[in-house]
Write an enzyme that holds these catalytic residues in place. Sequence first.
Site, PDB file in Angstrom:
ATOM      1  N   HIS A   1     -99.896  31.005 -18.390  1.00 38.80           N
ATOM      2  CA  HIS A   1     -99.764  32.117 -19.265  1.00 38.80           C
ATOM      3  C   HIS A   1    -100.885  33.003 -19.424  1.00 38.80           C
ATOM      4  CE1 HIS A   1    -101.447  28.963 -21.389  1.00 38.80           C
ATOM      5  NE2 HIS A   1    -100.288  28.204 -21.369  1.00 38.80           N
TER       6      HIS A   1
ATOM      7  N   HIS B   1    -105.973  28.346 -23.529  1.00 37.48           N
ATOM      8  CA  HIS B   1    -105.616  27.134 -24.264  1.00 37.48           C
ATOM      9  C   HIS B   1    -107.053  26.497 -24.310  1.00 37.48           C
ATOM     10  CE1 HIS B   1    -101.657  26.241 -24.167  1.00 37.48           C
ATOM     11  NE2 HIS B   1    -101.229  25.658 -23.174  1.00 37.48           N
TER      12      HIS B   1
ATOM     13  N   GLU C   1     -97.193  25.255 -15.887  1.00 42.10           N
ATOM     14  CA  GLU C   1     -97.148  26.204 -16.137  1.00 42.10           C
ATOM     15  C   GLU C   1     -98.258  27.109 -16.201  1.00 42.10           C
ATOM     16  OE1 GLU C   1     -95.194  25.324 -20.042  1.00 42.10           O
ATOM     17  OE2 GLU C   1     -97.203  25.686 -20.954  1.00 42.10           O
TER      18      GLU C   1
ATOM     19  N   CYS D   1    -104.382  21.016 -28.888  1.00 42.53           N
ATOM     20  CA  CYS D   1    -104.496  22.239 -28.341  1.00 42.53           C
ATOM     21  C   CYS D   1    -104.365  23.584 -29.448  1.00 42.53           C
ATOM     22  CB  CYS D   1    -103.136  22.410 -27.493  1.00 42.53           C
ATOM     23  SG  CYS D   1    -102.790  23.836 -26.773  1.00 42.53           S
TER      24      CYS D   1
ATOM     25  N   HIS E   1    -101.534  24.687 -14.925  1.00 42.49           N
ATOM     26  CA  HIS E   1    -102.224  23.820 -15.802  1.00 42.49           C
ATOM     27  C   HIS E   1    -100.857  22.633 -15.937  1.00 42.49           C
ATOM     28  CE1 HIS E   1    -101.397  26.464 -18.913  1.00 42.49           C
ATOM     29  NE2 HIS E   1    -101.192  25.357 -19.610  1.00 42.49           N
TER      30      HIS E   1
END
Lengths: 142, 142
Positions: free
Chosen positions: A67, A71, A65, A119, A105
């Site tokens: 975004h 992260h 995915e 995370c 990733h």
Amino acid sequence: MSGVRRFAPGAAGELGWTGVERLRYKEEGSAPFRDITRQVLFSQPDQQCELRYFEIAPGGFSTLERHRHTHAVLILRGHGSVRLGDAELPVAEHDLVTVDPLTWHQFRADAGCALGFLCLVSKSRDRPQLPTDEEPAPREIR
Amino acid sequence: MSGVRRFAPGAAGELGWTGVERLRYKEEGSAPFRDITRQVLFSQPDQQCELRYFEIAPGGFSTLERHRHTHAVLILRGHGSVRLGDAELPVAEHDLVTVDPLTWHQFRADAGCALGFLCLVSKSRDRPQLPTDEEPAPREIR
């Protein structure tokens, strides 16, 4: 409340903190992933971020995915690999992984070894995007 | 930039991440502490928190202090103890320590063993307070 929580095996042998709820990785069944547990470690009201712990069982993997939010990942135990864009990199305990906005990733645990990682994300963040026929992820280069 | 940073010994034998600046623990000399290195692991502009790594050399300790912001701490390596209010608790790898607002706290590395820990805080936070004659820290109960 101030205190110390210990790291111990859960019902399925996965590690995690006692007294912290273990969650299913994703509620929706649409995104492909395998064998992951999730814990939100801290949820202080004065903090605008969440530190989460994910544990991928041996041979398992997270969703491929991307975004807009970044992260910040720290490998806590085990070894495996991370796909970052079109690269595939080995990761092991204590490695620090940075995922820039809109970078594809995916994390994988090696066969025979769980991969546990922290995370850090903002509490307010955009939803992950999945590859589509119109906009596929770049082909992986090993 | 997206990528992986490795955990490796620094110039003084302390562990930390390559490519991440190692900072002095505190600039001012007034607060008592000993043998600590500090790294800020992530500083993404979209995140309102910082994840820092502190490493206390064997037998060293952090400042005894308190503040309004909460601390979320994860022990990454070694063992030692944490003072929380009037309690002194042993800590070891992977333990999760929560420090509530205005709770006196101090970390110590055991003799012969470094103590490394992650600490999550908001980027905007109040300055630590030190014990004074007028307002001393509670007496420690072992």
